[in-house]
Design a protein around this motif. Structure first.
Motif, short mmCIF file in Angstrom:
data_model
loop_
_atom_site.label_atom_id
_atom_site.label_comp_id
_atom_site.label_asym_id
_atom_site.label_seq_id
_atom_site.Cartn_x
_atom_site.Cartn_y
_atom_site.Cartn_z
N GLY A 1 0.86 -1.18 0.02
CA GLY A 1 -0.03 0.01 0.08
C GLY A 1 1.04 1.19 0.09
N SER A 2 0.45 2.28 0.18
CA SER A 2 1.18 3.83 0.14
C SER A 2 2.03 3.86 1.36
CB SER A 2 0.00 4.92 0.23
OG SER A 2 -0.66 4.69 1.41
N ASP A 3 1.79 2.94 2.38
CA ASP A 3 2.68 2.91 3.49
C ASP A 3 3.90 1.79 3.50
OD1 ASP A 3 1.64 5.20 4.48
OD2 ASP A 3 0.30 3.90 5.93
N GLY A 4 3.84 0.99 2.37
CA GLY A 4 4.97 -0.03 2.16
C GLY A 4 3.90 -1.38 2.29
N LEU A 5 4.77 -2.43 2.73
CA LEU A 5 4.29 -3.87 2.67
C LEU A 5 3.15 -4.02 3.57
CD1 LEU A 5 4.65 -6.68 1.40
CD2 LEU A 5 6.17 -7.20 3.67
N LEU A 6 1.95 -4.47 2.86
CA LEU A 6 0.54 -5.02 3.86
C LEU A 6 0.62 -6.16 4.44
CD1 LEU A 6 -2.02 -2.94 2.00
CD2 LEU A 6 -0.82 -2.31 3.82
N GLY A 7 1.17 -7.06 3.27
CA GLY A 7 0.99 -8.70 3.70
C GLY A 7 1.23 -9.31 2.40
N TYR A 8 0.80 -10.55 2.22
CA TYR A 8 1.01 -11.73 1.16
C TYR A 8 -0.29 -12.36 1.05
CZ TYR A 8 5.98 -10.89 2.05
OH TYR A 8 7.19 -10.36 2.26
N ALA A 9 -0.50 -12.59 -0.20
CA ALA A 9 -1.75 -13.54 -0.64
C ALA A 9 -1.24 -14.89 -1.35
CB ALA A 9 -2.75 -12.63 -1.58
N TYR A 10 -1.95 -16.14 -1.37
CA TYR A 10 -1.38 -17.25 -1.88
C TYR A 10 -2.99 -17.75 -2.54
CZ TYR A 10 -0.26 -21.94 -2.79
OH TYR A 10 -0.21 -23.24 -3.54
N ILE A 11 -3.00 -18.03 -3.83
CA ILE A 11 -3.83 -18.51 -4.45
C ILE A 11 -3.54 -20.01 -4.56
CG2 ILE A 11 -5.31 -18.24 -6.49
CD1 ILE A 11 -4.09 -15.37 -6.63
N GLY A 12 -4.55 -20.97 -4.26
CA GLY A 12 -4.29 -22.34 -4.19
C GLY A 12 -5.38 -22.90 -4.81
N ASN A 13 -5.28 -24.15 -5.29
CA ASN A 13 -6.44 -25.31 -5.85
C ASN A 13 -6.07 -26.44 -5.13
OD1 ASN A 13 -6.98 -27.27 -8.01
ND2 ASN A 13 -8.16 -25.46 -8.41
N ALA A 14 -7.24 -26.92 -4.64
CA ALA A 14 -7.18 -28.23 -3.77
C ALA A 14 -8.35 -29.20 -4.25
CB ALA A 14 -7.41 -27.93 -2.56
N PRO A 15 -7.97 -30.45 -4.31
CA PRO A 15 -8.96 -31.36 -4.60
C PRO A 15 -10.32 -31.62 -3.72
CG PRO A 15 -7.20 -32.76 -3.76
CD PRO A 15 -6.80 -31.17 -3.85
#
Length: 179
Positions: free
Chosen positions: A74-88
């Motif tokens: 964001g404007s203030d720097g790192l906010l976090g992370y996101a992981y997009i996955g797929n599972a059976p």
């Protein structure tokens, strides 16, 4: 008759191409953007793919080769992370999202697309909140610290295994100073 056979296989071929192309569908991308916007309470953010080498990807159980680990700034720097996955699930698969804070602690998770007739209860916020606060140092295990859902046993096990593999993978990548 041959023409109908070709049209029967066309959707299957398109599904395979889209599933393995490395990019996420527009539908999934819109849902990811919506969840990030909602969680961080801002529309002013950008994402960048966190590249994991093939060598490092081979060491972990979670899949990182499809541009599915993103840093969120964001404007203030790192906010976090996101992981997009797929599972059976029982006969298909489902797509899910895990949002981490800056320290790779699970902040929230969401089932993005569930493709089965039964078991969709794993998408409930009430059930998914069990993963909030879990980090690379935590074990998540079905029946021990993750509750079952009647009628969704296969999907619950699958989501639990996916989160467990993701956390273990994050630990390995962190130890190797990849992330």
């Amino acid at each position: 008759m041959k023409l109908n056979a070709r049209f029967t296989f066309l959707p299957i071929i398109l599904f395979i191409i889209v599933s393995f192309s490395g990019k996420h569908s527009d539908k999934i991308q819109k849902k990811v953007t919506k969840e990030i916007t909602s969680y961080f309470d801002t529309e002013d953010f950008s994402t960048a793919v966190v590249k994991i080498s093939d060598v490092d990807n081979a060491l972990v159980k979670a899949e990182f080769g499809k541009e599915n680990l993103l840093s969120i700034s964001g404007s203030d720097g790192l906010l976090g992370y996101a992981y997009i996955g797929n599972a059976p699930s029982k006969t298909a698969t489902f797509d899910y999202l895990v949002i981490f804070d800056k320290d790779f602690v699970i902040a929230t998770s969401k089932v993005l697309i569930y493709r089965e007739e039964y078991g969709g209860e794993i998408g409930s916020k009430r059930w998914l909140k069990q993963f909030i606060g879990k980090s690379k140092n935590d074990d998540v295990k079905f029946g021990e610290n993750v509750d079952a859902i009647s009628g969704a046993t296969i999907s619950v096990r699958s989501m639990t295994n996916a989160i467990s593999n993701l956390l273990k993978s994050m630990k390995i990548l962190h130890q190797k100073e990849v992330i």
